[in-house]
Design an enzyme around this catalytic site. Structure first.
Site, short mmCIF file in Angstrom:
data_model
loop_
_atom_site.label_atom_id
_atom_site.label_comp_id
_atom_site.label_asym_id
_atom_site.label_seq_id
_atom_site.Cartn_x
_atom_site.Cartn_y
_atom_site.Cartn_z
N ARG A 142 0.90 -1.18 0.00
CA ARG A 142 0.00 0.00 0.00
C ARG A 142 0.92 1.21 0.00
O ARG A 142 1.60 1.48 1.00
CB ARG A 142 -0.91 -0.03 1.23
CG ARG A 142 -1.90 1.13 1.30
CD ARG A 142 -2.77 0.98 2.54
NE ARG A 142 -3.61 2.14 2.78
CZ ARG A 142 -4.85 2.29 2.34
NH1 ARG A 142 -5.41 1.34 1.63
NH2 ARG A 142 -5.53 3.40 2.62
N ASP A 147 -16.24 9.12 -2.53
CA ASP A 147 -15.00 8.96 -1.78
C ASP A 147 -14.65 10.33 -1.20
O ASP A 147 -15.23 11.35 -1.59
CB ASP A 147 -13.89 8.45 -2.72
CG ASP A 147 -12.63 7.99 -1.98
OD1 ASP A 147 -12.65 7.96 -0.73
OD2 ASP A 147 -11.64 7.68 -2.65
N GLN A 198 -10.14 -2.93 -3.52
CA GLN A 198 -11.37 -2.29 -3.07
C GLN A 198 -12.47 -2.45 -4.13
O GLN A 198 -13.62 -2.75 -3.81
CB GLN A 198 -11.14 -0.81 -2.79
CG GLN A 198 -12.38 -0.05 -2.37
CD GLN A 198 -12.91 -0.47 -1.02
OE1 GLN A 198 -12.19 -0.40 -0.02
NE2 GLN A 198 -14.17 -0.88 -0.96
N ARG A 219 -13.98 -6.68 1.73
CA ARG A 219 -12.54 -6.55 1.51
C ARG A 219 -11.86 -7.85 1.94
O ARG A 219 -10.94 -8.34 1.26
CB ARG A 219 -11.97 -5.38 2.30
CG ARG A 219 -12.28 -4.00 1.74
CD ARG A 219 -11.50 -3.72 0.47
NE ARG A 219 -10.07 -3.76 0.65
CZ ARG A 219 -9.33 -2.76 1.13
NH1 ARG A 219 -9.91 -1.61 1.44
NH2 ARG A 219 -8.03 -2.88 1.26
N HIS A 248 -6.92 1.26 -7.07
CA HIS A 248 -7.26 0.54 -5.83
C HIS A 248 -8.08 -0.70 -6.21
O HIS A 248 -9.27 -0.80 -5.90
CB HIS A 248 -8.06 1.47 -4.92
CG HIS A 248 -8.09 1.05 -3.49
ND1 HIS A 248 -7.54 -0.13 -3.03
CD2 HIS A 248 -8.62 1.67 -2.38
CE1 HIS A 248 -7.72 -0.23 -1.72
NE2 HIS A 248 -8.37 0.84 -1.31
N CYS A 269 -15.79 3.71 0.05
CA CYS A 269 -14.66 2.86 0.41
C CYS A 269 -14.16 3.11 1.83
O CYS A 269 -13.39 2.29 2.35
CB CYS A 269 -13.52 3.02 -0.60
SG CYS A 269 -13.03 4.73 -0.89
#
Length: 316
Positions: free
Chosen positions: A114, A236, A144, A304, A141, A276
């Site tokens: 990450r 987001d 996700q 997830r 991402h 998310c």
């Protein structure tokens, strides 16, 4: 199911860097596997395909959901996860990523990272001869997005032909949702202020894929146009991690892009709301929407775990 379909697709040893590295059929297999693994876990069934294997988890960006879901996921698959922050590694002191990658590959069976720069991910994958998983970069991402589409598939029973509307910054999340929608034959409408649209490269690539699957990609400055008749509404944070100094500028730029009760009236009555997380209630989304009856943010967060377990089980 997993064993018979595994013979159809070759996953073992592959990286999971971006959704466009996989075919539509491969991605759908991974979603079906995630749903299968979720059922096993809920039923208390022990399933240890990664017994004796170790995943190294490199974090240059902090996280709640990413760390916990990958660590728990490896445990449930019979393996072990090793947390490695930037301060734990010599890359934080200037060691080339190529050296770090080749050393870690001698110890580990897979690496999850990450990070900020997408080139850090691709360089790691280039020099490590073990599977590398993108747990977030500034470009994309994909894990996700896989959890998001698993959540949609579980509730709606299909993906093809549905419309997902993303309202907000055309960021890494928008990139992965757009490519995922294209792969699954969906319509994806992104509404962002001009100057904050998704990268042209990703938009064009997604449109090319969508033209082959029956999907459709739209980028607009009008949130009402994007959200019209949407089956899924997504947003987001306006300032992603690393952009905190732009918070005030972005609050002004995105003032008309809050997902609230007025805006979601343009979506279908049974729309799903996804985010998310972490979320800023009163900024990108109203409390009434994110905590309302159409919200599935906690099902999404749970997935997830299952989506990433499917990815790890397949490639490791």
């Amino acid at each position: 199911m997993a064993q018979s379909l595994e013979q159809k697709f070759v996953f073992t040893g592959r990286d999971f860097l971006d959704l466009d590295d996989y075919t539509s059929e491969e991605l759908r297999y991974l979603l079906d596997l995630a749903i299968d693994l979720k059922k096993k876990q809920k039923a208390g069934e022990v399933y240890h395909p990664l017994k004796g294997k170790t995943l190294g988890m490199i974090f240059e960006k902090s996280s709640t959901r990413t760390r916990v879901s990958f660590e728990v996921g490896m445990y449930q698959l019979g393996g072990h996860a090793l947390f490695l922050s930037r301060n734990d590694l010599q890359i934080g002191r200037g060691e080339p990523i190529s050296d770090t990658a080749q050393v870690l590959a001698r110890y580990l069976d897979g690496i999850m990272i990450r990070t900020f720069a997408h080139t850090t991910l691709t360089d790691l994958a280039k020099y490590a001869n073990i599977p590398v998983i993108n747990a977030l970069t500034d470009w994309s991402h994909p894990c996700q997005a896989m959890a998001d589409y698993q959540t949609v598939l579980e509730e709606k029973g299909r993906l093809e032909g549905l419309k997902i509307a993303f309202v907000g910054d055309g960021n890494n999340m928008a990139h992965s949702l757009m490519m995922g929608a294209a792969k699954f034959g969906m319509t994806c409408a992104i509404a962002s202020p001009e100057g904050y649209w998704p990268a042209d490269e990703m938009t064009k690539k997604s449109q090319e894929v969508a033209s082959q699957t029956g999907g459709h990609i739209l980028v607009t400055a009008d949130p009402k146009e994007a959200i019209a008749d949407a089956d899924i509404v997504y947003t987001d944070v306006w300032a992603s991690m690393g952009m905190e100094e732009e918070q005030k500028i972005r609050e002004k730029a995105f003032a008309a892009y809050q997902v609230n009760e007025e805006l979601v009236r343009y979506a279908k009555p049974d729309y799903m709301f996804l985010h998310c997380l972490p979320a800023h209630r009163g900024e990108e989304v109203s409390a009434g929407v994110i905590d309302g009856r159409n919200s599935r943010i906690f099902d999404e967060a749970e997935n997830r775990l299952h989506a990433q377990k499917a990815i790890m089980a397949a490639i490791m």
